[in-house]
Design a protein around this motif. Structure first.
Motif, PDB file in Angstrom:
ATOM      1  N   PRO A  10      -5.508  -2.274  -4.478  1.00 17.72           N
ATOM      2  CA  PRO A  10      -6.431  -2.361  -3.340  1.00 17.72           C
ATOM      3  C   PRO A  10      -5.836  -2.994  -2.091  1.00 17.72           C
ATOM      4  CG  PRO A  10      -6.859  -4.145  -4.858  1.00 17.72           C
ATOM      5  CD  PRO A  10      -5.760  -3.322  -5.476  1.00 17.72           C
ATOM      6  N   ALA A  11      -4.586  -3.432  -2.174  1.00 18.82           N
ATOM      7  CA  ALA A  11      -3.988  -4.145  -1.050  1.00 18.82           C
ATOM      8  C   ALA A  11      -2.671  -3.474  -0.633  1.00 18.82           C
ATOM      9  CB  ALA A  11      -3.784  -5.610  -1.425  1.00 18.82           C
ATOM     10  N   SER A  12      -1.558  -4.182  -0.751  1.00 13.00           N
ATOM     11  CA  SER A  12      -0.283  -3.660  -0.270  1.00 13.00           C
ATOM     12  C   SER A  12       0.361  -2.671  -1.233  1.00 13.00           C
ATOM     13  CB  SER A  12       0.680  -4.819  -0.006  1.00 13.00           C
ATOM     14  OG  SER A  12       0.232  -5.623   1.059  1.00 13.00           O
ATOM     15  N   HIS A  13       1.301  -1.892  -0.673  1.00 11.02           N
ATOM     16  CA  HIS A  13       2.033  -0.904  -1.460  1.00 11.02           C
ATOM     17  C   HIS A  13       3.073  -1.586  -2.339  1.00 11.02           C
ATOM     18  CE1 HIS A  13       5.478   1.957  -1.970  1.00 11.02           C
ATOM     19  NE2 HIS A  13       4.486   2.749  -2.322  1.00 11.02           N
ATOM     20  N   THR A  14       3.337  -0.999  -3.501  1.00  7.78           N
ATOM     21  CA  THR A  14       4.337  -1.497  -4.440  1.00  7.78           C
ATOM     22  C   THR A  14       5.252  -0.339  -4.836  1.00  7.78           C
ATOM     23  OG1 THR A  14       2.720  -3.048  -5.340  1.00  7.78           O
ATOM     24  CG2 THR A  14       4.706  -2.684  -6.634  1.00  7.78           C
ATOM     25  N   ASP A  15       6.535  -0.603  -4.948  1.00  8.12           N
ATOM     26  CA  ASP A  15       7.486   0.406  -5.418  1.00  8.12           C
ATOM     27  C   ASP A  15       7.014   0.930  -6.775  1.00  8.12           C
ATOM     28  OD1 ASP A  15       9.667   1.782  -6.550  1.00  8.12           O
ATOM     29  OD2 ASP A  15      11.136   0.477  -5.608  1.00  8.12           O
ATOM     30  N   PRO A  16       6.770   2.232  -6.904  1.00  7.37           N
ATOM     31  CA  PRO A  16       6.274   2.785  -8.178  1.00  7.37           C
ATOM     32  C   PRO A  16       7.167   2.472  -9.369  1.00  7.37           C
ATOM     33  CG  PRO A  16       6.066   4.409  -6.433  1.00  7.37           C
ATOM     34  CD  PRO A  16       6.869   3.275  -5.863  1.00  7.37           C
ATOM     35  N   LEU A  39      -2.342   6.655  -7.806  1.00 11.29           N
ATOM     36  CA  LEU A  39      -2.628   5.246  -7.553  1.00 11.29           C
ATOM     37  C   LEU A  39      -2.379   4.854  -6.104  1.00 11.29           C
ATOM     38  CD1 LEU A  39      -3.284   2.359  -8.614  1.00 11.29           C
ATOM     39  CD2 LEU A  39      -0.829   2.098  -9.033  1.00 11.29           C
ATOM     40  N   GLN A  40      -1.254   5.307  -5.539  1.00 11.70           N
ATOM     41  CA  GLN A  40      -0.883   4.911  -4.186  1.00 11.70           C
ATOM     42  C   GLN A  40      -0.596   6.144  -3.326  1.00 11.70           C
ATOM     43  OE1 GLN A  40       1.373   0.856  -4.167  1.00 11.70           O
ATOM     44  NE2 GLN A  40       2.399   2.126  -5.690  1.00 11.70           N
ATOM     45  N   ALA A  41      -1.038   6.056  -2.089  1.00 12.73           N
ATOM     46  CA  ALA A  41      -0.695   7.051  -1.067  1.00 12.73           C
ATOM     47  C   ALA A  41      -0.332   6.249   0.171  1.00 12.73           C
ATOM     48  CB  ALA A  41      -1.880   7.979  -0.790  1.00 12.73           C
ATOM     49  N   PRO A  42       0.899   5.721   0.230  1.00 17.17           N
ATOM     50  CA  PRO A  42       1.277   4.699   1.209  1.00 17.17           C
ATOM     51  C   PRO A  42       0.828   4.992   2.640  1.00 17.17           C
ATOM     52  CG  PRO A  42       3.068   5.114  -0.307  1.00 17.17           C
ATOM     53  CD  PRO A  42       2.025   6.128  -0.615  1.00 17.17           C
ATOM     54  N   HIS A  43       0.249   3.971   3.240  1.00 15.30           N
ATOM     55  CA  HIS A  43      -0.244   4.024   4.615  1.00 15.30           C
ATOM     56  C   HIS A  43       0.192   2.730   5.276  1.00 15.30           C
ATOM     57  CE1 HIS A  43      -2.889   4.873   7.973  1.00 15.30           C
ATOM     58  NE2 HIS A  43      -3.553   3.734   7.792  1.00 15.30           N
TER      59      HIS A  43
END
Length: 295
Positions: A10-16, A39-43
């Motif tokens: 719900p917060a910052s992006h993490t290297d998959p 899970l992530q769609a970096p923005h």
């Protein structure tokens, strides 16, 4: 004892790749972490747009295979979600995390949902550390999360009474979290306000003392601690001082108008020690221990 959890970002992006490694490490403890492909769609530096992170949050809570929701990391971004969440859609599964996740933990408590202040998924990477000094406390803390989710009575957390604290027993709901995060949301729709008699835990990382003083001043003068019963300071990993005055002395000075008892050295925060606790659970400070008498 095994546990199945839904992973959220719900917060910052993490290297998959780090997420995959952390999930694999948790498997060695019998913790099965379900990570959606989307899970992530970096923005920017975020794990996704507000809508994407909301959709992933709802999907995690709705996954019938899992017993808890566990955040990958903190960072920044949770406050952006609060006004958009339909809290009535969320079942009573505990959300686990800390740092920026503090915002969502407090909102869960306000909406009658369970929450646990504790390690994030990424912290499981320390289970693979070559040093047992890193592996051992990490393993303990991850298994304590399992205990809290499955209803096992938590053990007490050690703390130290500051000079301004008298020996009497103090009891109230245990709330709080990351100091800078809570200070930054003061004056907003999701601002933190300690409930009556609350035992407020604060921690932080990498901040100079003047910024910590400014943040605590903001909480004190915004009225966030007006009804609190005590202030409990966790770890302040990598926080730099100016001169010889301790952070506890600075805090005692700032909260003196509130006449709040002060406690320090709680093993909660961004350091190696980050013992989990149920957000909003009844806590009792007796002697040099924070107990959770109702389990």
């Amino acid at each position: 004892m095994s546990l199945s959890v839904s992973v959220v970002a719900p917060a910052s992006h993490t290297d998959p790749r780090l997420v995959d490694d952390a999930v694999a490490a948790l498997e060695t403890l019998g913790i099965h972490a379900h990570v959606p492909d989307t899970l992530q769609a970096p923005h920017r530096y975020l794990a996704g747009s507000i809508q994407h992170r909301l959709d992933m949050l709802y999907a995690a809570y709705e996954d019938s295979r899992t017993e808890a929701i566990w955040a990958v990391r903190g960072g920044y971004g949770c406050a952006q979600l609060v006004e958009h969440v339909d809290w009535s859609r969320l079942p009573a599964k505990p959300l686990v995390g800390y740092s920026d996740i503090t915002v969502l933990l407090d909102q869960c408590y306000r909406h009658g949902l369970p929450a646990i202040h504790g390690p994030v998924i990424k912290d499981a990477l320390r289970l693979n550390h070559e040093s047992s000094e890193s592996r051992t406390p990490t393993r303990r803390q991850m298994l304590e999360v399992v205990d809290l989710v499955t209803g096992i009575k938590p053990t007490g957390l050690p703390l130290h009474r500051h000079a301004n604290s008298t020996p009497e027993t103090i009891a109230g709901p245990v709330v709080g979290g990351n100091l800078m995060t809570l200070a930054c949301i003061a004056g907003t729709s999701c601002q933190f306000v300690a409930p009556p008699h609350a035992l407020v835990i604060l921690e932080d990382v990498g901040e100079p003392y003047y910024r910590l003083e400014r943040a605590l001043w903001q909480l004190v003068h915004s009225g966030a601690l007006d009804q609190a019963g005590a202030l409990c300071m966790g770890t302040f990993e990598g926080c730099t001082s100016y001169g010889e005055q301790s952070l506890a002395e600075i805090a005692a000075e700032l909260i003196s108008p509130l006449e709040l008892p002060l406690f320090t050295e709680l093993p909660v925060g961004h350091g190696l020690l980050n013992r989990p606790w149920r957000y909003g659970a009844l806590g009792r400070i007796e002697g040099n221990t924070l107990e959770f008498p109702t389990g």
